[in-house]
Design a protein around this motif. Structure first.
Motif, PDB file in Angstrom:
ATOM      1  N   VAL A 165    -104.109  33.807  87.060  1.00  0.00           N
ATOM      2  CA  VAL A 165    -105.425  33.662  87.683  1.00  0.00           C
ATOM      3  C   VAL A 165    -106.486  34.347  86.832  1.00  0.00           C
ATOM      4  N   ILE A 166    -106.196  35.575  86.454  1.00  0.00           N
ATOM      5  CA  ILE A 166    -107.203  36.341  85.716  1.00  0.00           C
ATOM      6  C   ILE A 166    -107.368  35.793  84.305  1.00  0.00           C
ATOM      7  N   ALA A 167    -106.259  35.377  83.690  1.00  0.00           N
ATOM      8  CA  ALA A 167    -106.329  34.964  82.283  1.00  0.00           C
ATOM      9  C   ALA A 167    -106.899  33.560  82.115  1.00  0.00           C
ATOM     10  N   GLU A 168    -106.933  32.774  83.193  1.00  0.00           N
ATOM     11  CA  GLU A 168    -107.297  31.362  83.029  1.00  0.00           C
ATOM     12  C   GLU A 168    -108.629  31.132  82.304  1.00  0.00           C
ATOM     13  N   PRO A 169    -109.708  31.813  82.701  1.00  0.00           N
ATOM     14  CA  PRO A 169    -110.965  31.575  81.976  1.00  0.00           C
ATOM     15  C   PRO A 169    -110.844  31.892  80.489  1.00  0.00           C
ATOM     16  N   LEU A 170    -110.078  32.922  80.197  1.00  0.00           N
ATOM     17  CA  LEU A 170    -109.918  33.349  78.805  1.00  0.00           C
ATOM     18  C   LEU A 170    -109.193  32.281  77.999  1.00  0.00           C
ATOM     19  N   ILE A 171    -108.081  31.804  78.551  1.00  0.00           N
ATOM     20  CA  ILE A 171    -107.277  30.803  77.849  1.00  0.00           C
ATOM     21  C   ILE A 171    -108.054  29.501  77.709  1.00  0.00           C
ATOM     22  N   THR A 172    -108.819  29.177  78.725  1.00  0.00           N
ATOM     23  CA  THR A 172    -109.556  27.919  78.709  1.00  0.00           C
ATOM     24  C   THR A 172    -110.677  27.938  77.663  1.00  0.00           C
ATOM     25  N   ASN A 173    -111.291  29.080  77.498  1.00  0.00           N
ATOM     26  CA  ASN A 173    -112.486  29.115  76.668  1.00  0.00           C
ATOM     27  C   ASN A 173    -112.293  29.664  75.254  1.00  0.00           C
TER      28      ASN A 173
END
Lengths: 319, 337, 306, 300
Positions: free
Chosen positions: A114-122
């Motif tokens: 959940v927390i890492a998703e924005p990081l991995i996506t961007n």
């Protein structure tokens, strides 16, 4: 200093739902020509009652809806004119925390994901760097590292809201939209989250767009407040001054309706009292005195006396 | 307060027992509250504190899984706990009325307003259809609904939200009850409508000499409306007494923390005093005082033994060892050493 | 309101269009339509003549146009087996189907509604469990199995009831029960869940808080609200019953629409099969439309929402 | 009794909710139904080893032998023989294979089509949604059995055709339910936050939508298994399903029906019991799963 985000005369109209055989319905002016600016490291509070357009405003800022008219400037650049890279940068710079901590986290994803998703996506980041960053965020919001491998249902409402904040901050955004971030929480948990948000703002220099119906919470959190009514901003000003001395009739009514925080502050109900002959369908919506000039007077600038912290360059639209 | 209180809960306990009987939830535990005629009592607590169960316990309308396991509910000199269901039904709606969380959904969509407002009159006072109808019109007038003669024959969906609240209010007072219980009456409402509704309730209270119980999580409502306050935590009343005294000088650390955790209009950007930790799970309460794990002032005894209700000098009680006679001094003495 | 009816009517017309398109395309796309549309064992010359007659040498959209046009004029083709127009056959059988459906519906409501209410009011007690078992069996047992067991018991061993055919009231009993049981289970389930929902509503809570006796709470406040969806479902199901009685009518040799469909399949009488399916689908679409309108008339909130 | 539930005590409220809304709630795991289903699956897999005779070859010399416990029965043919002298037990055993293969595959075909279209139509909305929903509405208006008979009449009977037909008839059930779930998921804040985080539509459907509807799809599949088996048996019973001489349970009952009036009850009763056991088990398992996995589907 330029504002992080600046909205100029932004409108959002919704057409009535049009199905395959649906006729065209009237236009809903959810947001009707609003202008505001959020400075770096500051909080802009938005108050108003349901249907006033505050949630639509949040969606516009988050890019979940496109404005019908007007411009939104991010660090001085028009969002509409942004190229792909600029848009990505905007996405990374503006994140959100929503009201319902139970709906904000995908129940099928571990907290780490959940927390890492924005990081991995961007961004392209090595897996162990992602993990490090993720643990950093957990620590930042005051959750133990072992939380990472759990699922959302193992947390209470307050803890979930911390996780939602961690996720929102993982990309180091400049602006965070807080849409009713504490209204679904228990009273004793609210202060934890409000304190955390304040602390993070001081530490990371974040800007907040803080939307809530709890006037005291908004006054407490914000540097500046705008009051919305039927899609328009009817009053804006430095938080303390506005709360102490509202000028616009609607703001006055709204703050008069607010509950006291101490029995000694009990007011004997100045407003809203006299309605013995209630007009047919308007009980939900307080009708404004007709003396109010419809358009130009709709937005009053606060007098200099009440606005110590108000920035001098703030422009108001077409007065 | 009059000699004989209108309502007096004495060591009242209501527990939920799971189907297998293995889990017991002490939703209401040893609650003692007194309320005089015409007084307004606020019962404040967070979700899971047992405050709504308390209201249902008074009405004797607990869900099948729950039951009253001890104590008395003395109302107008009679114990409601012992009353047979048929007699209890005559108390409900006639002597004690209750308003629910969602006034919008409280009206049956298929019956006219007049039918629903007049219903308690027909059931409790044996009024005829025509008589109940006429009195329904009068009731609508008394809650300030314009043109009651036409409204009475209409259906709920033809009413605005504000009017429906008033109608629910009218149903509440239809049989001139002595006590009105409002369970989270304004949770879902906008500020201005909330204010209207609270004002209406206060006017009804004044006009009919009602005693009012507000069940809420919102201390603001208590500050605005109530004379007496009972603070619930984990099924127990941890502190109770006159509202102003409690707001000025809370005796229980939970009350103190709760009051300190609420942002105020006037003190911009002051650090709030947050209460650490989470509210406890009612089915597995800690030994001793259930607030002890979150309490900044807890000491050894708090974790071992649950405090009883200590009466303080000014008509207040608190369930806290700090309020026990002599404890504060001895703690000071310890600290001095 | 007018706008609502127009919109609903539009959706129904669209459904009818899609229905005809579905039938048309399945016949044309899967395999050789001529094999279906001509009688089994027709000579090569006949087939060629038929190909021309049905316009199968024309472009697809022309074929579709002819297909729809002939249906709209009531020309559903000629039965190969009976050598009469299919529509005549259909109307010959329809009264039997209506009779069976009406009796089965009455049975299903008589059983389903009271047991559903009982189950909801006594939730999780004996009657609820008994109702659940009854409903579970009703929804799980294949109708031909129920029918055959009934025949075995009441016709073969006891000899009380005729095993097949029609004519007397006794003939009607077993098929009506077999058909009705499935729907009784469905109606019971619907009544129960609808009743439970209503019993949990704020207005029922308020009714209790008013001090109303339980009979008034359930009989007045709960029942009326809870039965609206059940009656609606029953209305739709009456039409559905006419169209799903294939198995029951086959088992009991009941001369209704279902039996007609079965005969159509067994005798490779494709025009009959096609007609039964098209008429059945259209009927149900029409009933759904009527129910929508009726609902909007009863409950003005629906109009406002959609 | 009363149904007022306290808005607080969340844990208890959940317990009470499941009390009142679960339809066929069972105490704990449905052991017997699962055992029955596993047993049928086992029989289906090892039919060649288990069956004492070839299910398709009989001898007219030993027609209509009754089961072993009835007069005239023999240990050689435990459950008797049919009208052409085939062993009923062997046919039942191979029939299990037919039911399992047809049931599972058809459910899978329908489930995959329906779930995917449901997600696409629900999440993307617009024209895709309109088309899928109109088709779904229309097809749902056709009674499933009638529709299946129509299709079977066109394509002719075969096992593969039956699977395809059932898949084609039943995908709409999934599509409707899944779409509804997707519509409500779409409003959930985590999906909006995923958009804010910059996830593409494909990623959102794959990572945020699909995992959250998969439970519903599984529950539906279990419940559909019963429906599909009944439909297959009905089609076979009507002579448009699995073609003879393959031993399908429905077909066996159709054959046995002729002997019923003269007392050859075992030809219809045994396959009937097999179908009933399988369908009941599938439904009981499905109901347990529904309560277990997916509170939203309790009212289904």
């Amino acid at each position: 200093m330029t504002a992080v985000l600046q909205a100029e005369d932004v409108t959002k109209y919704f057409a009535g739902r049009r199905g395959l055989f649906g006729g065209h319905r009237g236009v809903v002016r959810a947001v009707d020509g609003i202008s505001f600016a959020i400075d770096g490291g500051k909080t802009l509070g938005v108050v108003g009652e349901s249907g006033c357009g505050k949630t639509t405003t949040a969606k516009l800022v988050l890019g979940l809806e496109d404005p019908t008219g007007g411009t939104i400037l991010f660090e001085g650049r028009d969002l509409v004119a942004l190229d792909a890279a600029g848009r990505r940068n905007y996405r990374k710079s503006v994140q959100a925390v929503f009201q319902d901590p139970y709906a904000s986290l995908n129940p099928r994803m571990r907290i780490s994901a959940v927390i890492a998703e924005p990081l991995i996506t961007n961004e392209t980041v090595a897996p162990d760097a992602v993990r490090t960053r993720m643990l950093e965020m957990l620590d930042l919001v005051g959750l133990p590292a072992r939380s990472a491998d759990l699922f959302p249902h193992e947390f209470s409402g307050g803890q979930r809201q911390r996780i939602a904040i961690a996720r929102a901050l993982v990309l180091s955004p400049k602006l965070v939209v807080l849409d009713e971030p504490v209204s679904a929480l228990d009273v004793s948990i609210r202060a934890q989250i409000l304190n955390l948000l304040r602390e993070l703002q001081d530490r990371l220099g974040l800007s907040y767009l803080f939307i809530a119906h709890d006037l005291a919470a908004v006054a407490h959190m914000s540097h500046e407040i705008v009051v919305m009514y039927l899609g328009k901003i009817v009053e804006r000003g430095e938080a303390q001054a506005l709360a102490r001395e509202p000028l616009h009739p609607y703001t006055k009514a709204l703050f008069a309706a607010a509950l006291p925080s101490h029995p000694d502050e009990r007011r004997e109900d100045v407003v809203l009292q006299g309605g013995s002959a209630e007009p047919a369908q308007s009980a939900e919506r307080l009708s404004l005195p007709s003396a109010l000039p419809p358009r130009h007077g709709a937005l009053r600038q606060r007098g200099a006396g009440g606005a110590r912290r108000r920035r001098s360059h703030r422009r108001l639209p077409s007065l | 307060m009059s000699q004989e209180p209108l309502l007096s809960l004495e060591h009242l306990s209501a527990h939920y027992v799971s189907q297998q009987g293995t889990r017991v939830v002490r939703a209401v535990d040893d609650v003692t509250i007194r309320l005089g005629a015409g007084e307004t009592l606020g019962i404040v607590g967070e979700s899971g504190s047992g405050k709504s169960t308390l209201a249902l316990t008074i009405m004797r309308l607990l869900p099948p899984a729950a039951r009253i396991v001890g104590g008395r509910i003395m109302f107008e000199g009679k114990n409601l706990v012992d009353k047979p269901e048929a007699e209890m039904r005559e108390v409900r709606g006639k002597r004690i009325a209750m308003i629910l969380q969602d006034p919008m959904a409280s009206l049956n969509p298929l019956f006219t307003i007049g039918n629903q407002v007049g219903e308690p009159l027909r059931v409790h006072e044996g009024a005829t259809r025509a008589n109940a109808w006429q009195r329904a019109i009068a009731l609508l007038k008394s809650v300030r609904i314009a043109s009651p003669q036409t409204r009475v024959a209409q259906y709920p969906h033809e009413m605005s939200g504000g009017m429906r609240q008033r109608i629910v209010g009218a149903i509440g007072i239809s049989c001139e009850p002595r006590l009105l219980i409002a369970d989270e009456p304004t949770t879902s409402l906008d500020l201005t409508i909330q204010a209207q509704y609270l004002n209406l309730l206060r006017e009804l209270q004044r006009e009919h000499g009602l005693a009012l119980i507000f069940i809420t999580h919102n201390l603001g409502i208590v500050a605005k409306m109530c004379d007496q306050l009972a603070v619930m935590y984990a099924g127990r009343v941890v502190e109770k007494g006159p509202v102003a005294r409690i707001f000025n000088a809370p005796a229980h650390p939970y009350t103190k923390a709760l009051l300190g955790s609420i942002p105020r209009m006037s003190d911009n950007r002051r650090q709030l005093t947050a209460i650490d930790g989470q509210p406890p799970d009612l089915s597995s309460l800690p030994a001793g005082c259930s607030f002890a794990p979150r309490c900044p002032a807890a000491f050894a005894r708090c974790r071992a033994e649950a405090p009883p209700e200590f009466a303080l000098d000014d008509g207040r009680t608190a369930r806290c060892w700090l309020a026990a006679p002599g404890v504060a001094q001895s703690l000071d003495a310890q600290a001095a050493k | 309101m007018k706008q609502y009816i127009i919109r609903r009517a539009g959706y129904s017309l669209l459904s009818l269009f899609l229905l005809s398109l579905t039938i048309f395309l399945f016949v044309r796309v899967t395999g050789d339509p001529i094999a279906l549309l001509t009688e089994p064992g027709a000579s090569q010359d006949d087939i060629e003549a038929m190909r021309h007659q049905f316009g199968l040498d024309q472009p697809l959209w022309m074929q579709y146009w002819h297909f729809v046009a002939s249906f709209l004029t009531g020309d559903l083709g000629q039965s190969f087996y009976y050598r009469t127009p299919v529509l005549d056959l259909y109307f010959q059988r329809l009264p039997n189907s209506l009779l069976l459906a009406a009796v089965a519906m009455a049975l299903s409501l008589l059983i389903g509604i009271p047991s559903g209410i009982l189950a909801a009011v006594r939730v999780d007690r004996f009657w609820d469990s008994a109702g659940k078992i009854f409903a579970l069996l009703g929804l799980s047992l294949p109708q031909f199995w129920v029918g055959l067991v009934l025949i075995l018991v009441f016709s073969v061993y006891l000899g009380w009831l005729p095993s097949s055919g029609s004519g007397t009231f006794l003939h009607l009993l077993m098929p009506a029960f077999t058909l009705g049981w499935y729907f009784a289970a469905a109606h019971m389930r619907m009544t129960r869940s609808s009743m439970l929902e209503v019993l949990g509503s704020e207005y029922v809570k308020l009714a209790r808080l008013k001090g109303l006796p339980e009979s008034l709470v359930i009989g007045k406040h709960a029942l009326k609200n809870a039965l609206i969806p059940v009656i609606t479902l029953a209305g739709i199901n009456l039409v559905v019953m006419i169209n799903v009685a294939v198995v029951v009518e086959t088992v009991f040799a009941w001369p209704g629409i279902g039996r007609l469909l079965y005969e159509g399949v067994t005798f490779r009488d494709f025009p009959v099969v096609q007609a039964v399916v098209v008429i059945g689908g259209s009927m149900i679409i029409l009933v759904n439309f009527l129910v929508d309108i009726l609902y909007a008339l009863i409950d003005p909130r629906i109009r406002l929402e959609s | 009794m009363t149904v007022i539930t306290p808005p607080e005590t969340a844990t208890l409220a959940a317990a009470t909710a499941s009390r009142s809304t679960a339809f066929w709630r069972l105490k704990g795991f449905p052991l017997i139904p699962v055992t029955i289903l596993l047993f049928i699956a086992f029989v289906a897999v090892f039919a060649d080893v288990l069956a004492p005779y070839d299910p398709q070859i009989g001898s007219l010399a030993r027609r209509f032998k009754p089961p072993v416990w009835q007069e005239g029965g023999s240990w050689a043919y435990l459950l008797g023989t049919d009208h052409v002298g085939r062993d009923v037990l062997s046919r039942l055993i191979f029939g299990a294979r037919v039911s399992m293969i047809v049931g599972l595959t058809a459910v899978l075909v329908a489930g995959v089509i329906g779930t995917l279209l449901g997600i696409l139509s629900g999440y993307l909305g617009g024209w895709a949604d309109q088309v899928v929903m109109r088709v779904t509405d229309t097809w749902l208006a056709l009674p499933a059995l009638t529709f299946a008979i129509f299709l079977a009449a066109i394509v002719g009977p075969s096992e593969l055709n039956i699977i395809l037909i059932l898949g084609l008839v039943y995908w709409t059930r999934y599509a409707r339910v899944i779409r509804g779930e997707v519509l409500s998921l779409k409003q959930r804040e985590f999906v909006r936050l995923a958009i804010v985080a910059g996830c593409s539509k494909r990623v959102i459907m794959w990572r945020h939508i699909l995992p959250n509807v998969i439970n519903s799809a599984i529950v539906l599949a279990t419940l559909m298994l019963g429906v599909v088996i009944v439909t297959e048996a009905s089609l076979s019973f009507l002579g448009v399903g699995v073609p003879p001489p393959k031993p399908a349970w429905g077909l066996m009952m159709a054959d046995g029906k002729k002997g019923l009036m003269v007392g050859y009850w075992w030809l219809t009763v045994f396959p009937g019991i097999c179908i009933m056991l399988m369908v009941l088990s599938a439904n009981l398992l499905g109901d347990w799963l529904r309560v277990k996995l997916d509170p939203q589907l309790r009212q289904l």
